[in-house]
Each structure stands twice: as C-alpha cells, then as structure tokens.
Design a protein around this motif. Structure first.
Motif, PDB file in Angstrom:
ATOM      1  N   VAL A 113      -8.503 -10.515 -37.677  1.00  0.00           N
ATOM      2  CA  VAL A 113      -9.066  -9.881 -36.482  1.00  0.00           C
ATOM      3  C   VAL A 113      -9.790 -10.891 -35.590  1.00  0.00           C
ATOM      4  O   VAL A 113      -9.561 -10.913 -34.372  1.00  0.00           O
ATOM      5  N   PRO A 114     -10.649 -11.758 -36.114  1.00  0.00           N
ATOM      6  CA  PRO A 114     -11.262 -12.762 -35.227  1.00  0.00           C
ATOM      7  C   PRO A 114     -10.235 -13.673 -34.547  1.00  0.00           C
ATOM      8  O   PRO A 114     -10.362 -13.969 -33.350  1.00  0.00           O
ATOM      9  N   PHE A 115      -9.224 -14.106 -35.311  1.00  0.00           N
ATOM     10  CA  PHE A 115      -8.204 -14.972 -34.710  1.00  0.00           C
ATOM     11  C   PHE A 115      -7.459 -14.249 -33.605  1.00  0.00           C
ATOM     12  O   PHE A 115      -7.274 -14.781 -32.498  1.00  0.00           O
ATOM     13  N   TRP A 116      -7.028 -13.034 -33.867  1.00  0.00           N
ATOM     14  CA  TRP A 116      -6.208 -12.323 -32.892  1.00  0.00           C
ATOM     15  C   TRP A 116      -7.011 -11.789 -31.709  1.00  0.00           C
ATOM     16  O   TRP A 116      -6.453 -11.582 -30.630  1.00  0.00           O
ATOM     17  N   ARG A 117      -8.296 -11.598 -31.867  1.00  0.00           N
ATOM     18  CA  ARG A 117      -9.125 -11.291 -30.697  1.00  0.00           C
ATOM     19  C   ARG A 117      -9.099 -12.469 -29.717  1.00  0.00           C
ATOM     20  O   ARG A 117      -9.029 -12.277 -28.499  1.00  0.00           O
ATOM     21  N   ASP A 118      -9.170 -13.671 -30.249  1.00  0.00           N
ATOM     22  CA  ASP A 118      -9.102 -14.852 -29.393  1.00  0.00           C
ATOM     23  C   ASP A 118      -7.731 -14.977 -28.732  1.00  0.00           C
ATOM     24  O   ASP A 118      -7.642 -15.288 -27.532  1.00  0.00           O
ATOM     25  N   ILE A 119      -6.660 -14.725 -29.487  1.00  0.00           N
ATOM     26  CA  ILE A 119      -5.317 -14.806 -28.906  1.00  0.00           C
ATOM     27  C   ILE A 119      -5.143 -13.739 -27.825  1.00  0.00           C
ATOM     28  O   ILE A 119      -4.563 -14.001 -26.755  1.00  0.00           O
ATOM     29  N   GLN A 120      -5.636 -12.543 -28.065  1.00  0.00           N
ATOM     30  CA  GLN A 120      -5.586 -11.483 -27.051  1.00  0.00           C
ATOM     31  C   GLN A 120      -6.292 -11.932 -25.776  1.00  0.00           C
ATOM     32  O   GLN A 120      -5.767 -11.747 -24.669  1.00  0.00           O
TER      33      GLN A 120
ATOM     34  N   HIS B 216      -2.446  -7.274 -24.565  1.00  0.00           N
ATOM     35  CA  HIS B 216      -1.405  -8.269 -24.366  1.00  0.00           C
ATOM     36  C   HIS B 216      -0.816  -8.757 -25.689  1.00  0.00           C
ATOM     37  O   HIS B 216      -0.191  -9.819 -25.746  1.00  0.00           O
ATOM     38  N   VAL B 217      -1.014  -7.982 -26.751  1.00  0.00           N
ATOM     39  CA  VAL B 217      -0.387  -8.246 -28.034  1.00  0.00           C
ATOM     40  C   VAL B 217       0.384  -6.995 -28.424  1.00  0.00           C
ATOM     41  O   VAL B 217      -0.173  -5.896 -28.439  1.00  0.00           O
ATOM     42  N   GLY B 218       1.676  -7.162 -28.707  1.00  0.00           N
ATOM     43  CA  GLY B 218       2.516  -6.026 -29.073  1.00  0.00           C
ATOM     44  C   GLY B 218       3.655  -6.476 -29.952  1.00  0.00           C
ATOM     45  O   GLY B 218       3.531  -7.458 -30.688  1.00  0.00           O
ATOM     46  N   ALA B 219       4.781  -5.782 -29.863  1.00  0.00           N
ATOM     47  CA  ALA B 219       5.888  -6.010 -30.791  1.00  0.00           C
ATOM     48  C   ALA B 219       7.028  -6.773 -30.154  1.00  0.00           C
ATOM     49  O   ALA B 219       7.390  -6.542 -28.999  1.00  0.00           O
ATOM     50  N   GLU B 220       7.591  -7.684 -30.940  1.00  0.00           N
ATOM     51  CA  GLU B 220       8.967  -8.114 -30.727  1.00  0.00           C
ATOM     52  C   GLU B 220       9.802  -7.284 -31.688  1.00  0.00           C
ATOM     53  O   GLU B 220       9.610  -7.363 -32.904  1.00  0.00           O
ATOM     54  N   MET B 221      10.687  -6.457 -31.158  1.00  0.00           N
ATOM     55  CA  MET B 221      11.437  -5.530 -31.993  1.00  0.00           C
ATOM     56  C   MET B 221      12.687  -6.209 -32.545  1.00  0.00           C
ATOM     57  O   MET B 221      13.705  -6.335 -31.862  1.00  0.00           O
ATOM     58  N   ASP B 222      12.577  -6.698 -33.764  1.00  0.00           N
ATOM     59  CA  ASP B 222      13.705  -7.293 -34.474  1.00  0.00           C
ATOM     60  C   ASP B 222      14.138  -6.297 -35.537  1.00  0.00           C
ATOM     61  O   ASP B 222      13.436  -6.097 -36.532  1.00  0.00           O
ATOM     62  N   PRO B 223      15.290  -5.650 -35.356  1.00  0.00           N
ATOM     63  CA  PRO B 223      15.673  -4.587 -36.297  1.00  0.00           C
ATOM     64  C   PRO B 223      15.997  -5.099 -37.690  1.00  0.00           C
ATOM     65  O   PRO B 223      15.890  -4.357 -38.663  1.00  0.00           O
ATOM     66  N   SER B 224      16.367  -6.380 -37.812  1.00  0.00           N
ATOM     67  CA  SER B 224      16.852  -6.868 -39.103  1.00  0.00           C
ATOM     68  C   SER B 224      15.800  -6.758 -40.199  1.00  0.00           C
ATOM     69  O   SER B 224      16.126  -6.458 -41.353  1.00  0.00           O
ATOM     70  N   HIS B 225      14.530  -6.991 -39.855  1.00  0.00           N
ATOM     71  CA  HIS B 225      13.479  -6.948 -40.876  1.00  0.00           C
ATOM     72  C   HIS B 225      13.037  -5.520 -41.192  1.00  0.00           C
ATOM     73  O   HIS B 225      12.394  -5.285 -42.215  1.00  0.00           O
ATOM     74  N   LEU B 226      13.375  -4.607 -40.309  1.00  0.00           N
ATOM     75  CA  LEU B 226      13.070  -3.200 -40.569  1.00  0.00           C
ATOM     76  C   LEU B 226      14.161  -2.561 -41.432  1.00  0.00           C
ATOM     77  O   LEU B 226      13.865  -1.734 -42.293  1.00  0.00           O
TER      78      LEU B 226
END
Length: 333
Positions: free
Chosen positions: A148-155, A192-202
């Motif tokens: 969470v601290p890391f991704w708050r900074d990336i956001q 500004h953080v969301g998904a790259e939808m790659d179906p293969s891993h799902l």
C-alpha cells in the motif's frame, strides 16, 4: 480499438524491422518493454528522457511505419525483498511513468509485485489460501507495510503524469485476480491504477475473462491478447496448481529475472500452457472479449503477447494476428 503486439518476442530484431513485421501482419499498435524482468531492446530510455529531439525522432519511426505506440511495459517485481531486485524493478517502473508522460503514451503495464512474508525476508512469499491465521499475518504485512505505501506513491506519480498504470493480474503477485486488484485500488484510493486485462492468466485460474471485465468495468485500462489451452487429460491428473517445473541448465543460457533468479522450464506434460490467440479458445470467446473491452473504451489497445512455445516468433505472431483480426470483424470493433 487498436490491435497490436507487445514486441518483447522480437527482442533480437531492430525496432524498424519489428514495426515492419507488425505492419505486414495488419497490426497498428505496439507495446515496448522498458525494464523489469527483461531488457529494453526497442527503446533508448536514457536518450529519450534527456532529449525532446530524440523523443520526436523516436516517435517519428512509428508514424513512418503506420504504428501507434500505445504502451510501455515494465513487468517485474517492484516489491521483491531482495535488495538486488526490488529496488531496480521499482525504479524501472517510476522511470517508465516519467518516460510515458514525455512521449505522450498514456499506458504503462506492470505487475503489482510480491514482497517477502515478514520483515527482513529476502524471498518473495505468495499466499493464496490463507486458511491458517499465520497466512493472514503474512498478507497483513505484505499489504499494509509494503504494497500500500509503495502503490500510493505510484498512484501519485501516475496521476501527476496523467498516465494510467495497468496491472497484469498475474499469479505470484499480490494482485492476481479482480478482488485483489480492487483491494489495491481501494486501499490506495487509486484513480490512475487499474487493470491490464490479460485473459491467459485468468483462464488457468478457472475464471471467465469477460465476466472479469464486466466486474471491473472502467477500471480496465488496457488489454493483452494471449490465450491459454487447458490440457484436460493432464489437468485431471495434475490439477492447475502444478510444481513440476525444473531449472534451466546453465549451458542453455536461462533468462535472468533479476539477481540470482532465472526462468525455469515448464513440465513436459503441462496441465495448461500459454498459446497463440485462437489455439486455446475460438471466436466464441474472442468476439465477446473484444466487445466487452470496446464497451468500456472504444479506443483501448489490445496487444498480442506471444508466449506459445510450440510456435516460433513470426509464426506465433502471425497466427495470433490473423485470429485476433478475424474476431474483431464480427465483434464490430
């Protein structure tokens, strides 16, 4: 909607030859690697960060080839507890966001990363079935103290740059499915953080990627076109959680993934494997998949990621491109 390819599979070709190949396959989009697990053969990052003229010249090569640069890809483990790995992958991601803004590219693809299980750990620890309270202790540490601290900074960096960071929901990461992606978004108040939808891993986790798109809605920013084939006879015997991997011998030049870590070899009889678009699922999947993405963003890029070990570089891209383009016609995208 732009259909294209992630160019890592053409790492041994020049950028101009790579763009020519994409154009000949009828593709109009390219996604370029900028660090993380693998190198950046198709983009001179330092030069582009330093010079507006270099950026203009670089983008001009895409214009001349009739290809649009739609994404920078920096898949790695920015949360890795090994100090030789995590900090470098994290810095690659930060630089990729900065470079994307300078180039006018609005998408950076990456993974959420995976920390160690406790303070002082040096090995990443993936918990997926926390039936014992100790595993929830691990997750509490990984999320609350590291991710969470890391991704708050990336956001914050992504919002300031007006760049969307698109997380590939990949096993062996904290974010590997829609609920964990939502957890990250909610705990960091991300816009500004969301998904790259790659179906293969799902697919190999037993999910329906179209249902995942509908569940996530406008949190899907970008997409990959990669298929998975479930080998039913093997899956019945081995299941999809399979540890029969083996080390790649040193004389076969194993791919270094950072520090002392290298890419292993798949089992000889895999329960599932990555294949080119159309070799795992036909139009009954790819047409509604493209339609679901188009409903969220008609301008979304869908880039082929070629990891089909049964096909070489060009043949794998060719089959994937033909099948993806063919699905786009009845999808009317």
């Amino acid at each position: 909607m732009r259909l294209g390819a992630y160019t890592a599979c053409l790492h041994d070709r020049s950028l101009d030859e790579t763009l020519k190949i994409l154009g000949e396959l009828g593709l109009t989009s390219a996604e370029i690697n900028t660090g993380g697990f693998i190198a950046a053969p198709h983009i001179p990052i330092d030069d582009l960060l330093a010079s507006a003229g270099a950026r203009e010249d670089y983008l001009g090569r895409y214009t001349q080839a009739g290809i649009t640069l739609t994404g920078l890809n920096c898949n790695g483990n920015p949360l890795h507890p090994d100090p030789v790995v995590g900090p470098r992958h994290a810095e690659d991601l930060r630089r990729s966001i900065e470079l994307a803004a300078l180039l006018g590219v609005k998408r950076v693809v990456t993974m959420s990363g995976l920390p160690g299980g406790e303070p002082g750990a040096t090995v990443a620890n993936w918990v997926v079935n926390p039936w014992d309270s100790q595993w929830l202790d691990v997750l509490d540490h990984q999320w609350g103290e590291v991710a969470v601290p890391f991704w708050r900074d990336i956001q914050a960096r992504a919002a300031a740059a007006d760049v969307k960071v698109c997380i590939e929901m990949h096993p062996h990461n904290l974010v590997f499915n829609p609920p964990t992606l939502l957890r990250l978004i909610e705990q960091t108040n991300a816009t500004h953080v969301g998904a790259e939808m790659d179906p293969s891993h799902l697919f190999w986790q037993g999910m329906d990627p179209v249902a995942a798109i509908e569940f996530l809605g406008d949190r899907v920013f970008h997409a990959a076109a990669k298929d998975t084939r479930i080998n039913e006879a093997n899956a019945r015997r081995f299941g999809v959680l399979d540890d029969r991997f083996s080390r790649t011998p040193a004389d076969q030049n194993p791919l270094n993934l950072g520090g002392r870590n290298t890419l292993n070899q798949w089992p000889s009889e895999p329960a599932w494997q990555f294949v080119a678009v159309g070799r795992g699922h036909g139009d009954e999947f790819w047409v509604p998949f493209l339609q679901a993405l188009h409903r969220i963003d008609p301008d979304m890029a869908v880039n082929i990621e070629h990891e089909d070990t049964e096909l070489d570089q060009i043949e794998g891209l060719r089959q994937a491109a033909e099948n993806l383009i063919a699905a786009a016609r009845p999808a009317a995208v």
